[in-house]
Design a protein around this motif. Sequence first.
Motif, short mmCIF file in Angstrom:
data_model
loop_
_atom_site.label_atom_id
_atom_site.label_comp_id
_atom_site.label_asym_id
_atom_site.label_seq_id
_atom_site.Cartn_x
_atom_site.Cartn_y
_atom_site.Cartn_z
N UNK A 32 0.83 -1.21 0.00
CA UNK A 32 0.00 0.00 0.00
C UNK A 32 0.86 1.26 0.00
N UNK A 33 1.91 1.24 0.80
CA UNK A 33 2.82 2.39 0.85
C UNK A 33 3.52 2.59 -0.49
N UNK A 34 3.92 1.49 -1.11
CA UNK A 34 4.60 1.56 -2.40
C UNK A 34 3.64 2.08 -3.48
N UNK A 35 2.40 1.60 -3.45
CA UNK A 35 1.41 2.06 -4.42
C UNK A 35 1.09 3.54 -4.21
N UNK A 36 1.01 3.97 -2.96
CA UNK A 36 0.74 5.37 -2.65
C UNK A 36 1.91 6.25 -3.11
N UNK A 37 3.13 5.77 -2.88
CA UNK A 37 4.30 6.52 -3.33
C UNK A 37 4.35 6.63 -4.84
N UNK A 38 3.98 5.55 -5.53
CA UNK A 38 3.95 5.59 -7.00
C UNK A 38 2.86 6.52 -7.51
N UNK A 39 1.70 6.51 -6.83
CA UNK A 39 0.63 7.42 -7.21
C UNK A 39 1.05 8.87 -7.04
N UNK A 40 1.68 9.18 -5.91
CA UNK A 40 2.15 10.55 -5.67
C UNK A 40 3.19 10.95 -6.71
N UNK A 41 4.07 10.03 -7.08
CA UNK A 41 5.07 10.31 -8.10
C UNK A 41 4.40 10.61 -9.43
N UNK A 42 3.39 9.81 -9.78
CA UNK A 42 2.65 10.03 -11.03
C UNK A 42 1.91 11.37 -11.01
N UNK A 43 1.34 11.72 -9.87
CA UNK A 43 0.64 13.00 -9.75
C UNK A 43 1.62 14.16 -9.91
N UNK A 44 2.79 14.07 -9.28
CA UNK A 44 3.79 15.13 -9.41
C UNK A 44 4.27 15.25 -10.85
N UNK A 45 4.50 14.11 -11.48
CA UNK A 45 4.95 14.12 -12.87
C UNK A 45 3.87 14.71 -13.78
N UNK A 46 2.62 14.33 -13.58
CA UNK A 46 1.51 14.88 -14.37
C UNK A 46 1.40 16.38 -14.19
N UNK A 47 1.57 16.84 -12.95
CA UNK A 47 1.51 18.29 -12.67
C UNK A 47 2.64 19.01 -13.39
N UNK B 290 -2.69 19.32 -9.18
CA UNK B 290 -2.28 20.02 -7.96
C UNK B 290 -3.24 19.76 -6.81
N UNK B 291 -4.53 19.71 -7.10
CA UNK B 291 -5.53 19.46 -6.06
C UNK B 291 -5.39 18.05 -5.47
N UNK B 292 -4.86 17.12 -6.23
CA UNK B 292 -4.76 15.75 -5.77
C UNK B 292 -3.40 15.42 -5.15
N UNK B 293 -2.47 16.34 -5.24
CA UNK B 293 -1.15 16.12 -4.63
C UNK B 293 -1.26 16.18 -3.11
N UNK B 294 -0.49 15.34 -2.43
CA UNK B 294 -0.51 15.42 -0.97
C UNK B 294 0.19 16.70 -0.51
N UNK B 295 -0.17 17.21 0.68
CA UNK B 295 0.49 18.43 1.17
C UNK B 295 1.96 18.19 1.44
N UNK B 296 2.74 19.23 1.26
CA UNK B 296 4.19 19.13 1.51
C UNK B 296 4.43 19.21 3.00
N UNK B 297 5.25 18.30 3.50
CA UNK B 297 5.52 18.27 4.96
C UNK B 297 6.75 19.06 5.28
#
Length: 108
Positions: A4-19, A101-108
């Motif tokens: 789940x963590x790996x899939x979430x990390x890949x999703x976030x990477x894809x969202x950042x790349x798409x942005x 951008x709306x779907x990206x997680x907040x920056x910590x």
Amino acid sequence: MADDQEALGELNLNLRLGYQVASAFAQQEANRNWAKFHVLMLVNGVLLASIVNLLDDDDPPMALGALTAAFGLVLSCIWMTILPRGFEYERYFVASARWYEERLPPVK
């Protein structure tokens, strides 16, 4: 759990790349719009200068004046179709960037 963590990390990477890609496309389209605008303004300036030059003559050739005016009308019609289309593409890419951008997680 690790999957789940790996899939979430890949999703976030894809969202950042798409942005990043959508933002780059929006910027490129904005630059293209300005380049088109500048070229069309330059051509209109040349047309205006040629019309002024024709009007300055004592006996201007009517055929050349009519040809210049017709070319100006054609150019204006082309301009009227090219620029709004470019702005549509730009709005689409900006909207796409906002969607990512709306779907990206907040920056910590």
